[in-house]
Design a protein around this motif. Structure first.
Motif, mmCIF file in Angstrom:
data_model
loop_
_atom_site.group_PDB
_atom_site.id
_atom_site.type_symbol
_atom_site.label_atom_id
_atom_site.label_comp_id
_atom_site.label_asym_id
_atom_site.label_seq_id
_atom_site.Cartn_x
_atom_site.Cartn_y
_atom_site.Cartn_z
ATOM 1 N N UNK A 278 6.454 4.326 4.564
ATOM 2 C CA UNK A 278 7.073 3.978 5.649
ATOM 3 C C UNK A 278 8.475 3.350 5.558
ATOM 4 N N UNK B 296 0.860 -1.177 -0.008
ATOM 5 C CA UNK B 296 0.006 0.135 0.087
ATOM 6 C C UNK B 296 0.752 1.247 0.045
ATOM 7 N N UNK C 209 0.826 3.670 2.150
ATOM 8 C CA UNK C 209 1.350 3.992 3.500
ATOM 9 C C UNK C 209 2.475 3.290 3.727
ATOM 10 N N UNK C 210 2.633 1.949 3.240
ATOM 11 C CA UNK C 210 3.723 0.981 3.779
ATOM 12 C C UNK C 210 4.980 1.427 2.966
#
Lengths: 206, 206
Positions: free
Chosen positions: B195, B189, B191-192
């Motif tokens: 990160x 994703x 968001x991953x």
DNA sequence: ACCCGGGCATGACACTTGTCATGCGCCGGG
DNA sequence: CCCGGCGCATGACAAGTGTCATGCCCGGGT
């Protein structure tokens, strides 16, 4: 009157050592023990009987807030001064309810640290005024326990399915909790909700 | 031989003061100036002519890496030792290519800091060995410039539409760049992907 | 006893996101 | 020179996401 015995807990060895150097310049302060993990705090306190414990919030093993709670529970007559990098409004509240006597952020002037230690030792409360104001304005976390759980599980970028598997919930339920958390935080996406929650101290970082 | 003149740059006043206390315990080191912002480094160096500059990576105004570049460009014959909280592999590489002579993370033992300063002053290189190994394994960022831009714009939880507006791109293009970044980071994703990129130092945090 | 809020769930709907194929223009290296 | 990588774009499709209505069970207040 003898020197104030200080316990120092911070995970960054360099900072820990530097703080020790700073405090040891004060003749009435004596750093009797240093630890780098939250779960070593109570044992160290039991052994060295400090008057004041200087605890960082962010630590491996056990975070500073939980360490503070444990330290209070151990009833060693040791007062607690929390030190933290982040001025999250939620942290202050949690720290105080955990039994801390003081709360300073890491960008207060170095000169004031020794004074803060002395004040705490005398039984006074030490709180960053700006932060205190924020904390009052802010109020508690609006999130329910489950919403917090779901948000935390979604923090690292996992999908709804991942979260559902991790918490043994149905995907629909996860979506409901997320939706509700998004609403309460005033966010428009899950990622934004996570960011808001972390910034307010409603959700632990990393 | 006279004492080594040190410039200290760190945004957290408490840490800065503590480091100053730590270094001032060494008779051959002399902290001649402290600053709390990256954009004050060069001016301070120009005025106080330090032999070694101790720069934190995370600073307001101008990050430590850019400050290092500027300091080198100013040709003041001042060697640079970077200090950072995060051992992001990417940071080391950027620091070295910015012209730093050393790189230590904040959880190295306090005892070693003074030594690191002396080594750097002598013209030696100081690098955390574990980090150096990571850095070699790691390699450079696989992301293209545009992918990095898009990822950065998406960092705070904005939607595709937000990013597109911010970068004056079509939504489809944004999705393409994101998709490609997701692929390259091995994430599933957005968001991953963010990160992963931040953890590797490919993307600045916060 | 009653209602209300929280946790859990289902199902349905609209919207957003991630992926893929395809195309165009640009630039730099073999 | 031509090919490959990059940036940019479009369009289409599948998957994932956010929202809503609805329902059930529980426990705590009035």
């Amino acid at each position: 009157m003898s020197a104030i015995r200080v316990l120092l807990a911070d995970d960054q060895a360099l900072v820990r050592g530097a703080l020790a150097a700073l405090l040891s310049m004060e003749p009435d302060l004596d750093v009797v023990v240093e630890v780098g993990r939250g779960d070593e705090v109570v044992a160290a306190a039991r052994e060295h009987r400090p008057d004041v414990a200087l605890l960082d919030v962010e630590m491996p093993g056990l975070d500073g807030l939980s360490a503070a709670r444990d330290l209070v529970a151990a009833r060693l007559g040791c007062r607690i001064l929390m030190v933290t990098t982040f001025g999250r409004p939620g942290y202050l509240k949690q720290a105080m309810s955990a039994g801390a006597s003081g709360f300073v952020v890491k960008d207060t002037p170095a000169k004031q640290l020794a004074d803060a230690v002395r004040r705490v030792h005398q039984g006074l409360r030490v709180v960053d005024p700006a932060l205190a104001a924020d904390s009052l304005t802010q109020g508690d976390s609006p999130l329910t326990e489950r919403e917090t759980d779901v948000l935390r599980a979604a923090r690292d970028g996992g999908t709804v399915a991942d979260v559902a598997r991790e918490l043994f919930l149905s995907e629909g339920t996860v979506r409901n909790h997320l939706s509700s958390a998004i609403g309460k935080t005033g966010a428009r996406t899950r990622a934004e909700a996570v960011r808001v929650a972390v910034e307010n101290g409603w959700l632990p970082p990393s």
